[in-house]
Design a protein around this motif. Structure first.
Motif, PDB file in Angstrom:
ATOM      1  N   UNK A  29     -16.671  47.654  -2.775  1.00 40.04           N
ATOM      2  CA  UNK A  29     -16.582  46.400  -2.010  1.00 40.04           C
ATOM      3  C   UNK A  29     -15.768  46.541  -0.722  1.00 40.04           C
ATOM      4  N   UNK A  30     -15.961  47.671  -0.050  1.00 39.54           N
ATOM      5  CA  UNK A  30     -15.334  47.897   1.246  1.00 39.54           C
ATOM      6  C   UNK A  30     -16.408  47.634   2.300  1.00 39.54           C
ATOM      7  N   UNK A  31     -16.123  46.739   3.209  1.00 36.75           N
ATOM      8  CA  UNK A  31     -17.089  46.274   4.201  1.00 36.75           C
ATOM      9  C   UNK A  31     -17.221  47.252   5.359  1.00 36.75           C
ATOM     10  N   UNK A  32     -18.446  47.601   5.716  1.00 38.06           N
ATOM     11  CA  UNK A  32     -18.669  48.441   6.894  1.00 38.06           C
ATOM     12  C   UNK A  32     -18.580  47.574   8.137  1.00 38.06           C
ATOM     13  N   UNK A  33     -17.828  48.040   9.131  1.00 34.64           N
ATOM     14  CA  UNK A  33     -17.706  47.333  10.400  1.00 34.64           C
ATOM     15  C   UNK A  33     -18.179  48.237  11.528  1.00 34.64           C
ATOM     16  N   UNK A  34     -18.432  47.638  12.654  1.00 37.82           N
ATOM     17  CA  UNK A  34     -18.913  48.348  13.834  1.00 37.82           C
ATOM     18  C   UNK A  34     -18.147  47.800  15.026  1.00 37.82           C
ATOM     19  N   UNK A  35     -17.167  48.536  15.508  1.00 38.61           N
ATOM     20  CA  UNK A  35     -16.336  48.071  16.613  1.00 38.61           C
ATOM     21  C   UNK A  35     -16.801  48.712  17.922  1.00 38.61           C
ATOM     22  N   UNK A  36     -16.409  48.155  19.050  1.00 36.56           N
ATOM     23  CA  UNK A  36     -16.846  48.693  20.344  1.00 36.56           C
ATOM     24  C   UNK A  36     -16.373  50.121  20.582  1.00 36.56           C
TER      25      UNK A  36
END
Length: 177
Positions: A29-36
């Motif tokens: 339950x670790x959320x994938x993020x996409x940062x600039x």
């Protein structure tokens, strides 16, 4: 005819690795993020050199950006906003880091676990490595335990001269500065 710099086998293996990494974190339950990848400021670490990217907003104003040396800053902002456990698999860029084992552009996996202790993070890293390499679960040692077990010295209480002598004996050097 143009050919890719790595084999089709390597490209497919990388895709499988990425899928396995995503499954590992999804199961926890670790959320994938996409940062600039670009920001208006470079790295604050004096040992990391940021690439500058520039462009023109219009004919009269130039824009300056920097490519990220790691996603750390943007991810920590997400943590501060209360997002929770996050990870990112992304490209990072470091100027002046090129050689046999360094490339100025590379892929980085970075993750943060809210409320995890150092021991819990060490355990998770061991789980990740063992799962990816199909290894048996290793015993996890702290930094101090490794020094005590293999070098018979406590790095937290040893005198500087003791550590210097140890370095010299292990590296075969006459003197460590």
């Amino acid at each position: 005819m143009w050919q890719p710099s790595c084999s089709h086998t390597a490209i497919k293996a990388r895709a499988e690795l990425y899928a396995q990494l995503r499954a590992f974190f999804s199961a926890r339950n670790v959320l994938e993020v996409d940062t600039p990848l670009m920001s208006v400021s470079g790295s604050t670490d004096p040992h990391l050199a940021s690439y500058r990217a520039s462009g023109n907003q219009d004919a009269h104003q130039s824009l300056n950006f920097f490519l990220q040396t790691s996603p750390e800053f943007a991810m920590k902002r997400l943590l501060a906003s209360g997002l929770g456990d996050i990870y990112q698999l992304c490209k990072s860029f470091r100027e002046a880091e090129q050689g046999g084992r360094h490339n100025p552009e590379f892929t980085m996996l970075e993750w943060y676990r809210v409320g995890f202790s150092l021991t819990e993070l060490m355990e998770e890293i061991a789980d990740l490595v063992c799962e990816q390499l199909s290894l048996e679960r290793p015993i996890v040692y702290t930094y101090r335990e490794v020094f005590l077990k293999y070098l018979e010295i406590d790095p937290f209480s040893a005198e500087l001269s003791e550590l210097q002598a140890l370095c010299s004996s292990q590296a075969g050097l006459a003197e460590v500065e």
